[in-house]
Design a protein around this motif. Structure first.
Motif, short mmCIF file in Angstrom:
data_model
loop_
_atom_site.label_atom_id
_atom_site.label_comp_id
_atom_site.label_asym_id
_atom_site.label_seq_id
_atom_site.Cartn_x
_atom_site.Cartn_y
_atom_site.Cartn_z
N ALA A 162 0.87 -1.18 0.00
CA ALA A 162 0.00 0.00 0.00
C ALA A 162 0.90 1.22 0.00
CB ALA A 162 -0.93 0.00 1.21
N LEU A 163 0.38 2.31 -0.55
CA LEU A 163 1.15 3.55 -0.59
C LEU A 163 0.88 4.43 0.62
CD1 LEU A 163 0.86 4.48 -4.38
CD2 LEU A 163 2.92 3.71 -3.17
N THR A 164 -0.34 4.34 1.17
CA THR A 164 -0.68 5.16 2.33
C THR A 164 -0.42 4.39 3.62
OG1 THR A 164 -2.98 4.41 2.30
CG2 THR A 164 -2.46 6.39 1.04
N GLY A 165 -0.13 5.15 4.67
CA GLY A 165 0.22 4.52 5.93
C GLY A 165 -0.94 4.32 6.88
N ASN A 166 -2.15 4.34 6.37
CA ASN A 166 -3.30 4.18 7.27
C ASN A 166 -3.31 2.81 7.93
OD1 ASN A 166 -4.11 6.18 5.05
ND2 ASN A 166 -5.64 6.53 6.63
N MET A 167 -3.67 2.79 9.21
CA MET A 167 -3.78 1.53 9.95
C MET A 167 -4.88 0.66 9.35
SD MET A 167 -1.56 1.63 12.52
CE MET A 167 -2.17 0.67 13.89
N SER A 168 -5.93 1.31 8.84
CA SER A 168 -7.08 0.56 8.33
C SER A 168 -6.75 -0.19 7.05
CB SER A 168 -8.26 1.50 8.09
OG SER A 168 -7.89 2.53 7.21
N THR A 169 -5.60 0.10 6.40
CA THR A 169 -5.20 -0.63 5.21
C THR A 169 -4.06 -1.60 5.50
OG1 THR A 169 -3.69 1.17 4.58
CG2 THR A 169 -5.93 1.22 3.67
N GLY A 170 -3.82 -1.85 6.80
CA GLY A 170 -2.80 -2.83 7.17
C GLY A 170 -1.47 -2.25 7.57
N GLY A 171 -1.37 -0.92 7.68
CA GLY A 171 -0.12 -0.29 8.06
C GLY A 171 0.23 -0.51 9.52
N ILE A 172 1.45 -0.11 9.88
CA ILE A 172 1.90 -0.19 11.27
C ILE A 172 2.24 1.20 11.75
CG2 ILE A 172 2.77 -2.54 10.96
CD1 ILE A 172 5.61 -1.32 10.96
N SER A 173 2.41 1.35 13.06
CA SER A 173 2.70 2.68 13.62
C SER A 173 3.92 2.62 14.52
CB SER A 173 1.50 3.19 14.42
OG SER A 173 1.26 2.37 15.55
N ILE A 174 4.65 3.74 14.55
CA ILE A 174 5.83 3.90 15.40
C ILE A 174 5.63 5.16 16.22
CG2 ILE A 174 8.33 4.15 15.47
CD1 ILE A 174 8.39 2.93 12.62
N ASP A 175 5.69 5.05 17.52
CA ASP A 175 5.46 6.22 18.37
C ASP A 175 6.61 7.21 18.26
OD1 ASP A 175 3.95 7.59 20.57
OD2 ASP A 175 5.89 7.29 21.57
N ARG A 176 6.28 8.48 17.99
CA ARG A 176 7.28 9.55 17.87
C ARG A 176 6.92 10.75 18.76
NH1 ARG A 176 11.38 6.81 15.49
NH2 ARG A 176 10.90 6.11 13.37
N THR A 177 6.11 10.52 19.79
CA THR A 177 5.57 11.63 20.59
C THR A 177 6.68 12.47 21.20
OG1 THR A 177 3.63 10.28 21.12
CG2 THR A 177 4.04 12.22 22.50
N LEU A 178 7.67 11.85 21.79
CA LEU A 178 8.71 12.59 22.52
C LEU A 178 9.80 13.10 21.59
CD1 LEU A 178 9.06 10.28 25.67
CD2 LEU A 178 7.66 12.33 25.37
N GLU A 179 9.76 12.69 20.32
CA GLU A 179 10.82 13.07 19.40
C GLU A 179 10.46 14.29 18.56
OE1 GLU A 179 11.69 9.67 17.03
OE2 GLU A 179 11.60 8.28 18.72
N ALA A 180 9.21 14.67 18.50
CA ALA A 180 8.75 15.73 17.59
C ALA A 180 9.33 17.08 17.99
CB ALA A 180 7.24 15.79 17.57
N HIS A 181 9.65 17.88 17.00
CA HIS A 181 10.16 19.22 17.24
C HIS A 181 9.03 20.10 17.77
CE1 HIS A 181 11.94 23.18 16.51
NE2 HIS A 181 13.13 22.55 16.46
N PRO A 182 9.27 20.95 18.76
CA PRO A 182 8.20 21.79 19.33
C PRO A 182 7.49 22.65 18.30
CG PRO A 182 10.15 21.84 20.73
CD PRO A 182 10.54 21.11 19.49
N GLU A 183 8.22 23.13 17.29
CA GLU A 183 7.58 23.98 16.28
C GLU A 183 6.55 23.18 15.48
OE1 GLU A 183 8.92 26.22 12.21
OE2 GLU A 183 10.17 26.55 14.00
N ASN A 184 6.86 21.93 15.19
CA ASN A 184 5.90 21.09 14.47
C ASN A 184 4.65 20.83 15.32
OD1 ASN A 184 7.74 20.97 12.40
ND2 ASN A 184 8.57 18.97 13.04
N ALA A 185 4.86 20.65 16.62
CA ALA A 185 3.72 20.46 17.52
C ALA A 185 2.84 21.71 17.54
CB ALA A 185 4.20 20.13 18.92
#
Length: 923
Positions: free
Chosen positions: A394-417
């Motif tokens: 699949a090209l899209t990363g949606n979980m509903s199409t069988g994709g997986i997820s990687i937690d990046r909560t603590l890694e995100a840059h504050p400006e992006n948040a």
């Protein structure tokens, strides 16, 4: 023991308790099972039974049963236990297979019946619990004697699929788990994900991750990808170039104008369906247009510039970033041995993967688009990729199409948040999923390039709560914090009232007190459901369904429930707990129904309310009734006693000792001026009101309402009402028809004193008879020339025991000069005239023993009985009408006014005596 065992285990009756009940403090399923010939075959006599059972349901090894240790149930199986008990544990184990943590259960023999058992076990989902019970019985029978048509693996899979269909999704379940950890009650409002959190005025609703605080306009904006992009772009947020189109030609022209590569996606799609990425030429755009249009509700397609980078989902809750996950499209990694198809099967065998959103991961779906993508990478589905080679499906990363997820909560840059939070504010969503495409979320997207490609309402939580890689984020906490900020209430006070007699009047008194304090009271009673003094439903509403109806009403800030024994036996309480339980009395009534044959068993049913009192709650108990007094041992909270006994009695001594220990009570203190209701709290005594000054007590003559006033005042006091508000409520509550319809309503019709009441059993008739005697004696003293007659129209329901019907007639005969016996319209299984004959027999028996009554008459129809009694009553007489349909009776009484009679045209032919259901039985 003789013969061979046969698969005779059968379910004869099923009940679902949706709240506290006579068997359990919590909701439960009750099966009545008949073992038949298996009563003679405990498990120890069935070779191989235990081993086969453990093979089919290995979770049973964890059951402790009565032994209190792991493996206790297996020990019971080897020692020998009956198969009803086995069915109970199987039903629990089956629910545990599908992830329901239920452990409560018990099996008890039905008294007086050999081989019949009550099987009770807990449940999380009602339909799953019922299905588990049915399958458990079939399994036990199959193990007793093999059924060739019983395929255990197929049956178990079918059961699991059924459970998955009714189960909450990961997002809803996460919110409910957090709510339950905070003692926030919840009610499922439909078979899907619509749930109410909290009660009454405090209630909030959720549907998956959409809440009652979610703006409908914001959802519409988020559903329109073109409008979303324009709004975000106007706010200076990074977004791709895009335009909306309706034809393939327009899509191709826009793609050329924007510049390749481009993305084509439906304007109002979801879950990544219809999204086509990295399109390099007009032909691909035209082909992708048809795919995207098929997923668009309005037939509009968006063409936008293709932003390269990784796919990130930023979850915003109440304006703050709660979690960030990197979404990786569905793919498999070659091992040098397996084909692509085999690698997909292996990935889908992961127990974490399921269909749709039923599990934390979705199975990879191989369709034409997936096969085409695999072909673009140079492989066929039957090809064997080299070891370590990643093959995208699949090209899209949606979980509903069988994709997986990687937690990046603590890694995100504050400006992006900050950008993600601003995007959610621009759209207006309380819970939003912001989709970022950028090279690296740890670097500012304004510098590295990237854009917000989508804003989603009702975003899924499972990629954050169950990431494939990384730590799970407890994102349900900010959701519940938003709906119920710390310190805000989620429950409304619940006062529940039960007893054989007086429930309705006491409930009305309590509601009246709190209405006077400004509360919006929701009340259920045998007359219907009342919300803020408005009758919404006219029916017998003393059961659990009516209680839930009140708790769902968003206006109600305090609930008063009349609770009848029928509802408790049928469905339980229908709610989790009550802050105040009031038990007025326990007397023989409705015995012989639903296994309740003695007054002690009836007391056990009434005590369910007391058991539902929490530690910080109160139980208002009538100390004058021994059966009610014994309920104090079942109360986890504080007991508030009420008593009409005089000072110096054994009961009052017990109450005084209770108060010396800091307890609470309401009692009567007699004096030369009358009786005073006194509130006792610890060493203090506070005067509340003179009983003879309360309108509902008829100057103290209606002793039943003196007791009801004590109970209502005690319940209000326990709930926290100030004494002056309680006093004002009692002083303004009267038994007029508008405040208390059908309960001791007094009217004068053509000089006849008419009392309309609901009295329908012998204990109630004793109390009503006391009121008749007190009232009649005062009337006789004011009539020097002739003694007024006392006429009673009485009836009872057809589901009483024969001896109870006769007793009603016997008691009535002691207080009335003339007794008119009628019947209800609903005979409850009896033939017409059967109930009346039994009541009449009781009257005659008392007359032979010298009772006051001198004449008994039978007029079966209620209105005809009223007409007959009115026709024979003279001015100054006391007429008591024990009614079933009080509204119809009051309407008939209005017709007897002089103005109504003048224009009625009543003739002798239409007189009550012409009715064929009328006859007289003199002494």
């Amino acid at each position: 023991m003789s013969g061979r065992p046969s698969p005779d285990l059968a379910i004869t009756e099923t009940r679902v308790y949706r709240g506290a009940n006579v068997w359990s403090y919590d909701r439960a399923i009750h099966l009545v099972v008949d073992l038949g010939s298996l009563e003679e075959f405990p498990t120890s006599t069935l070779p191989g039974f235990t081993d086969h059972m453990m093979t089919m349901l290995p979770g049973l090894r964890e059951h402790s049963c009565s032994r209190g240790r792991r493996g206790g149930f297996v020990e019971r199986l080897h020692e020998g236990t009956w198969l009803g008990h086995v069915a109970e544990h199987c039903a629990l184990a089956l629910q545990q297979v599908v992830g329901h943590d239920v452990r409560r259960g018990k099996t008890r023999a039905v008294k007086g019946t050999t081989g019949v058992y009550n099987v009770i076990y807990g449940y999380d989902d009602e339909q799953v619990g019922l299905a588990a019970g049915r399958l458990a019985v079939r399994l036990v029978n199959h193990l007793v004697q093999a059924d060739p048509e019983f395929d255990w693996d197929a049956e178990l899979e079918s059961f699991i699929r059924r459970a998955q269909r009714t189960a909450f999704g990961p997002s809803t379940q996460a919110i409910l788990d957090e709510a339950m950890s905070r003692d926030i009650p919840w009610i499922r409002l439909n078979q899907y994900s619509l749930v109410q959190l909290g009660q009454g005025v405090h209630a909030k609703r959720i549907r998956a991750t959409m809440t009652s605080e979610t703006s409908a306009i914001a959802v519409d904006i988020a559903s329109d990808k073109d409008l979303t992009t324009r709004l975000l772009g106007a706010a200076g947020l990074p977004v791709p170039k895009q335009e909306s189109v309706r034809t393939a030609d327009q899509a191709a022209r826009v793609a050329v104008r924007i510049g390749f590569p481009v993305v084509v996606k439906p304007l109002d799609g979801n879950h990544g369906r219809g999204v086509c990425l990295n399109l390099e030429n007009e032909g691909e755009v035209r082909e992708a247009f048809e795919t995207a249009k098929g997923e668009s509700k309005r037939g509009v397609v968006v063409v936008e510039s293709f932003v390269t980078g990784k796919d990130y989902r930023c979850l915003i809750i109440d304006g703050r970033v709660a979690a960030i996950a990197e979404r990786v499209p569905a793919s498999v990694t070659g091992d040098g041995i397996s084909t692509v198809e085999q690698l997909v099967d292996t990935a889908n065998a992961d127990p974490r993967r399921g269909v749709g959103h039923e599990k934390v991961l979705t199975r990879i779906k191989v369709d034409a688009a997936a096969e085409a993508l695999v072909a673009e990478q140079g492989y066929e589905m039957t090809a064997v990729p080299p070891e370590g080679q990643v093959v995208k499906l699949a090209l899209t990363g949606n979980m509903s199409t069988g994709g997986i997820s990687i937690d990046r909560t603590l890694e995100a840059h504050p400006e992006n948040a900050e950008i993600a939070e601003e995007a959610a504010r621009m759209i207006g969503l309380d819970i939003a999923g912001i989709d970022f495409i950028c090279p690296d979320i740890t670097e500012p997207v304004r510098e590295t390039g990237g854009a917000i490609c989508e804003v989603n309402a009702a975003p899924g939580f499972r990629m954050h709560t169950h990431p494939t890689i990384g730590d799970p984020q407890f994102i349900a906490k900010p959701v519940v914090d938003m709906l119920f900020p710390p310190g805000t209430p989620s429950r409304i006070p619940i006062v529940a009232v039960t007893g054989t007699n007086g429930k309705t009047t006491t409930s009305r008194m309590i509601s009246h007190i709190f209405k006077g304090m400004g509360h919006k009271v929701g009340m259920t009673s045998t007359d219907g459901v009342v919300i803020d003094e408005r009758l919404l439903i006219r029916a017998d509403a003393s059961g659990p369904r009516s209680a839930r109806m009140v708790l769902q009403n968003p206006r109600v800030d305090l609930a008063v429930f009349e609770v009848a024994r029928g509802g408790i036996l049928r469905e339980g309480l229908g709610y989790e707990r009550n802050d105040v339980a009031v038990v007025l009395n326990v007397a023989p009534d409705h015995l012989g129904l639903r296994g309740i044959d003695t007054v002690e068993q009836l007391a056990d049913v009434k005590a369910v309310l007391v058991e539902a009192v929490p530690r910080d709650g109160h139980a208002v108990l009538n100390a004058d009734d021994p059966l009610v007094r014994a309920m104090r041992r079942r109360c986890s909270g504080q007991v508030v006693w009420i008593s009409m006994d005089e000072p110096g009695s054994e009961t009052r001594d017990m109450i005084d000792a209770h108060c010396r220990r800091g307890g609470k009570a309401l009692v009567l203190n007699p004096s030369e001026r009358g009786e005073m209701i006194v509130v006792k709290h610890g060493p203090r005594e506070m005067q509340l009101a003179w009983t003879h000054l309360l309108p509902s007590t008829f100057a103290g003559r209606a002793r039943m309402n003196v007791q009801n006033a004590l109970a209502a005042a005690a319940a209000a006091f326990a709930t926290g009402a100030p004494l002056h508000d309680i006093r004002q409520g009692l002083r303004t509550f009267s038994t007029n028809y508008y405040l208390s319809p059908g309960r001791l309503n007094e009217v004068e019709v053509n000089g006849v004193n008419v009392v309309v009441d609901y009295c329908h059993n012998a204990p109630g008739m004793k109390m009503l008879g006391d009121f008749v005697d007190r009232t009649g004696d005062s009337m006789e003293s004011s009539h020097a020339l002739a003694r007024p007659s006392r006429i009673g129209v009485i009836a009872t329901a057809g589901d009483r025991r024969d001896e109870d019907m006769r007793e009603l007639g016997e008691v009535a005969a002691r207080h009335f000069d003339v007794v008119v016996v009628r019947e209800d319209n609903q005979l409850r299984g009896k033939e017409r005239g059967y109930v009346a004959d039994l009541v009449t027999d009781g009257v005659r028996s008392a007359m032979e023993d010298g009772a006051r009554c001198k004449q008994v008459e039978v007029v079966l129809d209620e209105i005809e009985a009223v007409r007959h009694a009115m026709s024979r009553a003279n001015a100054g007489d006391l007429l008591v009408l024990c009614v079933d349909k009080h509204a119809a009776v009051m309407s008939e009484l209005e017709n007897w006014s002089p103005q109504a009679q003048a224009g009625s045209g009543v003739t002798d032919e239409s007189s009550p005596g012409a009715d064929p259901d009328y006859y007289t039985a003199d002494a």
